[in-house]
Write an enzyme that holds these catalytic residues in place. Structure first.
Site, PDB file in Angstrom:
ATOM      1  N   GLU A  23     -42.284 -34.320  35.880  1.00 42.37           N
ATOM      2  CA  GLU A  23     -43.377 -33.679  36.606  1.00 42.37           C
ATOM      3  C   GLU A  23     -42.944 -32.432  37.371  1.00 42.37           C
ATOM      4  O   GLU A  23     -43.560 -31.376  37.240  1.00 42.37           O
ATOM      5  CB  GLU A  23     -44.027 -34.676  37.571  1.00 42.37           C
TER       6      GLU A  23
ATOM      7  N   ASP B  88     -42.109 -39.491  35.890  1.00 49.48           N
ATOM      8  CA  ASP B  88     -42.822 -39.133  37.122  1.00 49.48           C
ATOM      9  C   ASP B  88     -42.038 -39.747  38.282  1.00 49.48           C
ATOM     10  O   ASP B  88     -42.021 -40.964  38.448  1.00 49.48           O
ATOM     11  CB  ASP B  88     -44.258 -39.676  37.084  1.00 49.48           C
TER      12      ASP B  88
ATOM     13  N   ILE C 120     -42.419 -39.659  41.610  1.00 47.54           N
ATOM     14  CA  ILE C 120     -43.316 -40.378  42.529  1.00 47.54           C
ATOM     15  C   ILE C 120     -44.729 -40.238  41.980  1.00 47.54           C
ATOM     16  O   ILE C 120     -45.309 -39.142  42.016  1.00 47.54           O
ATOM     17  CB  ILE C 120     -43.281 -39.816  43.966  1.00 47.54           C
ATOM     18  N   ASP C 121     -45.285 -41.316  41.477  1.00 46.27           N
ATOM     19  CA  ASP C 121     -46.687 -41.278  41.078  1.00 46.27           C
ATOM     20  C   ASP C 121     -47.490 -41.852  42.237  1.00 46.27           C
ATOM     21  O   ASP C 121     -47.244 -42.975  42.680  1.00 46.27           O
ATOM     22  CB  ASP C 121     -46.950 -42.075  39.801  1.00 46.27           C
TER      23      ASP C 121
ATOM     24  N   THR D 158     -48.199 -39.335  44.866  1.00 43.61           N
ATOM     25  CA  THR D 158     -47.571 -38.541  45.936  1.00 43.61           C
ATOM     26  C   THR D 158     -48.502 -38.425  47.143  1.00 43.61           C
ATOM     27  O   THR D 158     -48.045 -38.499  48.293  1.00 43.61           O
ATOM     28  CB  THR D 158     -47.188 -37.142  45.414  1.00 43.61           C
TER      29      THR D 158
ATOM     30  N   ASP E 259     -47.823 -39.399  33.648  1.00 45.16           N
ATOM     31  CA  ASP E 259     -48.634 -40.466  34.248  1.00 45.16           C
ATOM     32  C   ASP E 259     -48.923 -41.571  33.226  1.00 45.16           C
ATOM     33  O   ASP E 259     -49.351 -42.657  33.593  1.00 45.16           O
ATOM     34  CB  ASP E 259     -50.003 -39.936  34.702  1.00 45.16           C
TER      35      ASP E 259
HETATM   36  C1  IPD Z   1     -51.222 -38.194  40.211  1.00 50.76           C
HETATM   37  C2  IPD Z   1     -51.766 -39.520  40.673  1.00 50.76           C
HETATM   38  C3  IPD Z   1     -53.258 -39.404  40.881  1.00 50.76           C
HETATM   39  C4  IPD Z   1     -53.973 -38.944  39.619  1.00 50.76           C
HETATM   40  C5  IPD Z   1     -53.352 -37.667  39.068  1.00 50.76           C
HETATM   41  C6  IPD Z   1     -51.851 -37.836  38.895  1.00 50.76           C
HETATM   42  P1  IPD Z   1     -48.747 -37.635  41.089  1.00 50.76           P
HETATM   43  O1  IPD Z   1     -49.831 -38.247  40.031  1.00 50.76           O
HETATM   44  O2  IPD Z   1     -51.500 -40.532  39.735  1.00 50.76           O
HETATM   45  O3  IPD Z   1     -53.793 -40.633  41.245  1.00 50.76           O
HETATM   46  O4  IPD Z   1     -55.318 -38.708  39.926  1.00 50.76           O
HETATM   47  O5  IPD Z   1     -53.948 -37.364  37.830  1.00 50.76           O
HETATM   48  O6  IPD Z   1     -51.310 -36.627  38.383  1.00 50.76           O
HETATM   49  O7  IPD Z   1     -49.046 -36.167  41.214  1.00 50.76           O
HETATM   50  O8  IPD Z   1     -48.948 -38.341  42.372  1.00 50.76           O
HETATM   51  O9  IPD Z   1     -47.455 -37.901  40.428  1.00 50.76           O
END
Ligand code: IPD
Length: 277
Positions: A70, A90, A92-93, A95, A220
């Site tokens: 990411e 990813d 931190i999913d 964030t 994701d």
């Molecule tokens: C995001 C989260 C968020 C989702 C976004 C993702 P990130 O990932 O999962 O809930 O709505 O589409 O990109 O930016 O926190 O790694």
């Protein structure tokens, strides 16, 4: 029998656990938060730290492998899936959750060879749950086998979605109208928990019946896709066709019937592709 990618899988598990410890500790500390593509697209020093740790450790052990991650992509790295062994990460999913100390935060590590997903490891950092799926070998959470729900009826389904990071008026209108369509079809509920990967893990566990989203990214989706498929579920494109990891859109469900009902209910606009940035 661990299969040909056993060593890689074990490395992913170890690194996801290590990364989880770092994230859990950082959750309650002060953070330096920056924005990326929108005011809701956040990154912290911990995202970078964890991504750098995972990639540098994997690079040492598997020098010929490729990486899609990411924060590297946000800094301009190309996001192209070749036939080489490729890690899709990813750090931190969730964030935004992490920034607010909302305890729904995960590390996600997927692995593909010849553009086929081989395994996925997702660590729910605050609950210390480790979700794993390996192609042909089932999906597990802390050693317990996962099984999706068998629900086929949208009017009995609990559905999960995420907002994504775009906040322009057309995207927001579409998000709200899709939610309205599912509620109008009498879905039991629609939930937004702030982490695509953990929402997809809930689906794999049978704790929800379906998931859909526009605007999510390959990091994701990669690890979670293996976990859902190995738990008996379906992951497809919002058109009802085969999943395209780079297309920034997905429908997933415990059954093909339910996934198709959701795909048919959704309206779409162009969100762009991960491999065209
Ligand atoms: C995001 C989260 C968020 C989702 C976004 C993702 P990130 O990932 O999962 O809930 O709505 O589409 O990109 O930016 O926190 O790694």
């Amino acid at each position: 029998a661990g299969g040909p990618w056993e060593e890689c899988f074990e490395a992913a598990v170890q690194l996801a656990l290590r990364a989880g410890q770092i994230i859990r500790k950082a959750l309650t500390e002060d953070k330096h938060v920056s924005t990326k593509t929108s005011a809701a697209d956040l990154v912290t020093e911990t995202d970078h730290l964890v991504e750098d740790l995972i990639i540098s450790e994997l690079q040492k052990r598997f020098p010929s492998h490729r990486f899609i991650a990411e924060e590297a992509t946000a800094s301009g790295a190309k996001c192209v899936l070749t036939s080489s062994p490729t890690w899709i990460i990813d750090p931190i999913d969730g964030t935004c959750n992490f920034v607010h100390r909302f305890p729904t935060v995960a590390v996600s590590i997927g692995f593909a060879v010849h553009q086929e997903l081989e395994f996925g490891v997702i660590h729910h950092c605050t609950e210390e749950r480790l979700y794993t799926g390996r192609r042909g070998q089932g999906a597990f959470c802390n050693g317990q086998r996962l099984q999706v729900s068998r629900e086929t009826d949208l009017s009995k389904a609990l559905v999960l979605t995420e907002i994504g990071s775009k906040r322009d008026p057309a995207t927001l209108r579409l998000f709200l109208s899709n939610m309205e369509r599912l509620l109008h079809a009498k879905a039991h509920g629609v939930r937004v928990i702030g982490s695509s990967t953990l929402a997809l893990c809930h689906l794999a566990s049978g704790a929800a019946d379906a998931y859909y989203q526009f605007g999510l990214h390959c990091w994701d989706l990669a690890a979670a896709t293996v976990i859902i498929r190995e738990a008996g579920g379906i992951v497809m494109d919002t058109s009802g066709g085969p999943l395209d990891l780079m297309s920034c859109r997905v429908v997933a469900a415990g059954t093909r019937e339910l996934a198709m009902l959701i795909a048919q209910a959704l309206q779409t606009i162009n969100y762009g592709r991960d491999d065209e940035k």
